[in-house]
Design a protein around this motif. Structure first.
Motif, PDB file in Angstrom:
ATOM      1  N   ARG A  59       0.762  -1.218  -0.086  1.00  0.00           N
ATOM      2  CA  ARG A  59      -0.011  -0.071  -0.008  1.00  0.00           C
ATOM      3  C   ARG A  59       0.815   1.207   0.063  1.00  0.00           C
ATOM      4  O   ARG A  59       0.605   2.291  -0.693  1.00  0.00           O
ATOM      5  N   GLU A  60       2.052   1.362   0.865  1.00  0.00           N
ATOM      6  CA  GLU A  60       2.953   2.375   0.926  1.00  0.00           C
ATOM      7  C   GLU A  60       3.369   2.648  -0.638  1.00  0.00           C
ATOM      8  O   GLU A  60       4.153   3.797  -0.880  1.00  0.00           O
ATOM      9  N   LEU A  61       3.628   1.687  -1.179  1.00  0.00           N
ATOM     10  CA  LEU A  61       4.028   1.854  -2.670  1.00  0.00           C
ATOM     11  C   LEU A  61       2.934   2.078  -3.800  1.00  0.00           C
ATOM     12  O   LEU A  61       3.226   1.715  -4.973  1.00  0.00           O
ATOM     13  N   ASP A  62       1.821   2.238  -3.274  1.00  0.00           N
ATOM     14  CA  ASP A  62       0.565   2.498  -3.974  1.00  0.00           C
ATOM     15  C   ASP A  62       0.088   1.504  -4.792  1.00  0.00           C
ATOM     16  O   ASP A  62      -0.476   1.636  -5.903  1.00  0.00           O
ATOM     17  N   GLY A  63       0.447   0.355  -4.336  1.00  0.00           N
ATOM     18  CA  GLY A  63      -0.226  -0.883  -4.726  1.00  0.00           C
ATOM     19  C   GLY A  63      -1.335  -1.394  -4.308  1.00  0.00           C
ATOM     20  O   GLY A  63      -1.630  -0.993  -3.227  1.00  0.00           O
ATOM     21  N   ALA A  64      -1.911  -2.505  -4.901  1.00  0.00           N
ATOM     22  CA  ALA A  64      -3.050  -3.168  -4.195  1.00  0.00           C
ATOM     23  C   ALA A  64      -2.367  -4.610  -3.694  1.00  0.00           C
ATOM     24  O   ALA A  64      -2.044  -5.493  -4.696  1.00  0.00           O
ATOM     25  N   PRO A  65      -2.512  -5.011  -2.436  1.00  0.00           N
ATOM     26  CA  PRO A  65      -1.923  -6.148  -1.920  1.00  0.00           C
ATOM     27  C   PRO A  65      -2.520  -7.402  -2.621  1.00  0.00           C
ATOM     28  O   PRO A  65      -3.992  -7.423  -2.657  1.00  0.00           O
ATOM     29  N   GLU A  66      -1.789  -8.509  -3.127  1.00  0.00           N
ATOM     30  CA  GLU A  66      -2.397  -9.582  -3.605  1.00  0.00           C
ATOM     31  C   GLU A  66      -2.919 -10.463  -2.667  1.00  0.00           C
ATOM     32  O   GLU A  66      -2.387 -10.713  -1.379  1.00  0.00           O
ATOM     33  N   PRO A  67      -4.126 -10.712  -2.736  1.00  0.00           N
ATOM     34  CA  PRO A  67      -4.793 -11.770  -1.882  1.00  0.00           C
ATOM     35  C   PRO A  67      -4.299 -13.167  -1.858  1.00  0.00           C
ATOM     36  O   PRO A  67      -3.540 -13.556  -2.653  1.00  0.00           O
ATOM     37  N   SER A  68      -4.394 -13.835  -0.771  1.00  0.00           N
ATOM     38  CA  SER A  68      -4.049 -15.296  -0.631  1.00  0.00           C
ATOM     39  C   SER A  68      -4.945 -16.285  -1.455  1.00  0.00           C
ATOM     40  O   SER A  68      -6.166 -15.824  -1.546  1.00  0.00           O
ATOM     41  N   ALA A  69      -4.489 -17.133  -1.933  1.00  0.00           N
ATOM     42  CA  ALA A  69      -5.345 -18.245  -2.692  1.00  0.00           C
ATOM     43  C   ALA A  69      -6.105 -19.006  -1.530  1.00  0.00           C
ATOM     44  O   ALA A  69      -5.511 -19.053  -0.318  1.00  0.00           O
ATOM     45  N   ALA A  70      -7.022 -19.778  -2.015  1.00  0.00           N
ATOM     46  CA  ALA A  70      -7.436 -20.840  -0.933  1.00  0.00           C
ATOM     47  C   ALA A  70      -6.918 -21.872  -0.760  1.00  0.00           C
ATOM     48  O   ALA A  70      -6.862 -22.438   0.465  1.00  0.00           O
ATOM     49  N   ALA A  71      -6.015 -22.219  -1.671  1.00  0.00           N
ATOM     50  CA  ALA A  71      -5.095 -23.460  -1.427  1.00  0.00           C
ATOM     51  C   ALA A  71      -3.670 -23.237  -2.268  1.00  0.00           C
ATOM     52  O   ALA A  71      -3.878 -22.489  -3.422  1.00  0.00           O
ATOM     53  N   TYR A  72      -2.661 -23.631  -1.908  1.00  0.00           N
ATOM     54  CA  TYR A  72      -1.380 -23.825  -2.548  1.00  0.00           C
ATOM     55  C   TYR A  72      -0.771 -25.156  -2.610  1.00  0.00           C
ATOM     56  O   TYR A  72      -1.114 -26.121  -2.033  1.00  0.00           O
ATOM     57  N   ALA A  73      -0.401 -25.312  -3.950  1.00  0.00           N
ATOM     58  CA  ALA A  73       0.481 -26.794  -4.206  1.00  0.00           C
ATOM     59  C   ALA A  73       1.567 -26.763  -3.362  1.00  0.00           C
ATOM     60  O   ALA A  73       2.447 -25.978  -3.065  1.00  0.00           O
ATOM     61  N   LEU A  74       1.745 -28.162  -2.940  1.00  0.00           N
ATOM     62  CA  LEU A  74       2.875 -28.480  -1.851  1.00  0.00           C
ATOM     63  C   LEU A  74       3.779 -29.329  -2.707  1.00  0.00           C
ATOM     64  O   LEU A  74       3.441 -29.926  -3.793  1.00  0.00           O
ATOM     65  N   PRO A  75       5.071 -29.113  -2.445  1.00  0.00           N
ATOM     66  CA  PRO A  75       6.356 -29.678  -3.388  1.00  0.00           C
ATOM     67  C   PRO A  75       6.036 -31.387  -3.321  1.00  0.00           C
ATOM     68  O   PRO A  75       6.729 -32.002  -3.995  1.00  0.00           O
ATOM     69  N   PHE A  76       5.650 -31.809  -2.170  1.00  0.00           N
ATOM     70  CA  PHE A  76       5.331 -33.301  -1.771  1.00  0.00           C
ATOM     71  C   PHE A  76       4.175 -33.717  -0.924  1.00  0.00           C
ATOM     72  O   PHE A  76       4.047 -32.493  -0.074  1.00  0.00           O
ATOM     73  N   PRO A  77       3.971 -34.838  -0.779  1.00  0.00           N
ATOM     74  CA  PRO A  77       2.912 -35.165   0.205  1.00  0.00           C
ATOM     75  C   PRO A  77       3.294 -35.083   1.434  1.00  0.00           C
ATOM     76  O   PRO A  77       4.608 -35.223   1.866  1.00  0.00           O
ATOM     77  N   VAL A  78       2.638 -34.567   2.558  1.00  0.00           N
ATOM     78  CA  VAL A  78       2.686 -34.353   3.851  1.00  0.00           C
ATOM     79  C   VAL A  78       2.087 -35.283   4.862  1.00  0.00           C
ATOM     80  O   VAL A  78       1.246 -34.892   5.559  1.00  0.00           O
ATOM     81  N   PRO A  79       2.500 -36.696   4.903  1.00  0.00           N
ATOM     82  CA  PRO A  79       1.623 -37.798   5.482  1.00  0.00           C
ATOM     83  C   PRO A  79       1.707 -37.892   7.076  1.00  0.00           C
ATOM     84  O   PRO A  79       1.438 -38.195   7.892  1.00  0.00           O
ATOM     85  N   ASP A  80       3.222 -37.141   7.597  1.00  0.00           N
ATOM     86  CA  ASP A  80       3.655 -37.427   8.833  1.00  0.00           C
ATOM     87  C   ASP A  80       4.538 -36.277   9.375  1.00  0.00           C
ATOM     88  O   ASP A  80       4.778 -35.243   8.730  1.00  0.00           O
ATOM     89  N   ALA A  81       4.772 -36.428  10.624  1.00  0.00           N
ATOM     90  CA  ALA A  81       5.834 -35.356  11.092  1.00  0.00           C
ATOM     91  C   ALA A  81       7.193 -35.211  10.517  1.00  0.00           C
ATOM     92  O   ALA A  81       7.619 -34.228  10.233  1.00  0.00           O
ATOM     93  N   ALA A  82       7.659 -36.393   9.915  1.00  0.00           N
ATOM     94  CA  ALA A  82       9.079 -36.164   9.147  1.00  0.00           C
ATOM     95  C   ALA A  82       8.790 -35.353   7.880  1.00  0.00           C
ATOM     96  O   ALA A  82       9.526 -34.525   7.648  1.00  0.00           O
ATOM     97  N   ALA A  83       7.678 -35.873   7.045  1.00  0.00           N
ATOM     98  CA  ALA A  83       7.231 -35.015   5.983  1.00  0.00           C
ATOM     99  C   ALA A  83       7.225 -33.645   6.457  1.00  0.00           C
ATOM    100  O   ALA A  83       7.364 -32.496   5.718  1.00  0.00           O
ATOM    101  N   ALA A  84       6.396 -33.221   7.450  1.00  0.00           N
ATOM    102  CA  ALA A  84       6.017 -31.753   8.007  1.00  0.00           C
ATOM    103  C   ALA A  84       7.332 -31.128   8.227  1.00  0.00           C
ATOM    104  O   ALA A  84       7.543 -29.935   7.820  1.00  0.00           O
ATOM    105  N   VAL A  85       8.376 -31.448   8.810  1.00  0.00           N
ATOM    106  CA  VAL A  85       9.755 -30.982   9.196  1.00  0.00           C
ATOM    107  C   VAL A  85      10.353 -30.617   7.657  1.00  0.00           C
ATOM    108  O   VAL A  85      10.781 -29.603   7.692  1.00  0.00           O
ATOM    109  N   ARG A  86      10.389 -31.667   6.716  1.00  0.00           N
ATOM    110  CA  ARG A  86      10.797 -31.101   5.484  1.00  0.00           C
ATOM    111  C   ARG A  86       9.971 -30.000   4.727  1.00  0.00           C
ATOM    112  O   ARG A  86      11.007 -29.244   4.111  1.00  0.00           O
ATOM    113  N   LEU A  87       8.730 -29.956   5.142  1.00  0.00           N
ATOM    114  CA  LEU A  87       8.088 -29.098   4.447  1.00  0.00           C
ATOM    115  C   LEU A  87       8.372 -27.567   4.874  1.00  0.00           C
ATOM    116  O   LEU A  87       8.490 -26.523   4.466  1.00  0.00           O
ATOM    117  N   ALA A  88       8.473 -27.700   6.075  1.00  0.00           N
ATOM    118  CA  ALA A  88       8.855 -26.176   6.860  1.00  0.00           C
ATOM    119  C   ALA A  88      10.340 -26.123   6.742  1.00  0.00           C
ATOM    120  O   ALA A  88      10.490 -24.571   6.266  1.00  0.00           O
TER     121      ALA A  88
END
Length: 154
Positions: A59-88
């Motif tokens: 807004r300070e740069l006279d733009g309109a902030p892009e809204p978030s999407a409803a969902a985003y593609a993840l780089p891989f499935p996240v079925p468990d804690a180990a995958a969650a750590v990799r995603l983070a």
């Protein structure tokens, strides 16, 4: 493109990446084990705060902030804690790259804030990954590692 338009484009890119990170940490939080749940919550809150700062910056740069999407593609499935750590770790690595671009495009206080955001993302990525990289924000460009897409899913 003028310097101001370049800066606005870099801020919008950082905003898109923060939207994706907030979404991604929602997935991380749903799969992460109890031992790292507080760490995930802290990161989630930090990304929400950065997202809100970036909305103001657009807004300070006279733009309109892009809204978030409803969902985003993840780089891989996240079925468990180990995958969650990799995603983070992947989320933080991607953010480091986006903030490196913003450091290059911005000046003054906005550049300093982007450098701080890059540092924070690099530190979080190292914690999640269990090690660091030589040049945070540039690693994914060099090795082609799978990072989360900031592209909304249809």
């Amino acid at each position: 493109m003028s310097a101001r338009k370049d800066e606005l484009a870099a801020v919008q890119a950082a905003l898109r990446a923060e939207h994706a990170a907030v979404y991604g940490y929602g997935v991380v939080g749903g799969r992460i084990g109890d031992a790292r749940r507080a760490e995930a919550r802290t990161a989630y809150d930090a990304h929400r705060a950065r997202r809100d700062e970036l909305r103001r910056a657009v807004r300070e740069l006279d733009g309109a902030p892009e809204p978030s999407a409803a969902a985003y593609a993840l780089p891989f499935p996240v079925p468990d804690a180990a995958a969650a750590v990799r995603l983070a770790a992947a989320l933080e690595e991607r953010l480091a790259g986006v903030y490196a671009d913003l450091v290059r495009a911005a000046e003054g206080a906005r550049r300093a804030a982007a450098a701080e955001a890059l540092r924070e993302a690099a530190v979080r990525a190292a914690r999640w990954r269990g090690g660091s990289v030589a040049f945070p924000g540039l690693a994914e460009r060099a090795d082609g590692s799978g990072t989360p897409s900031a592209t909304p899913r249809a």
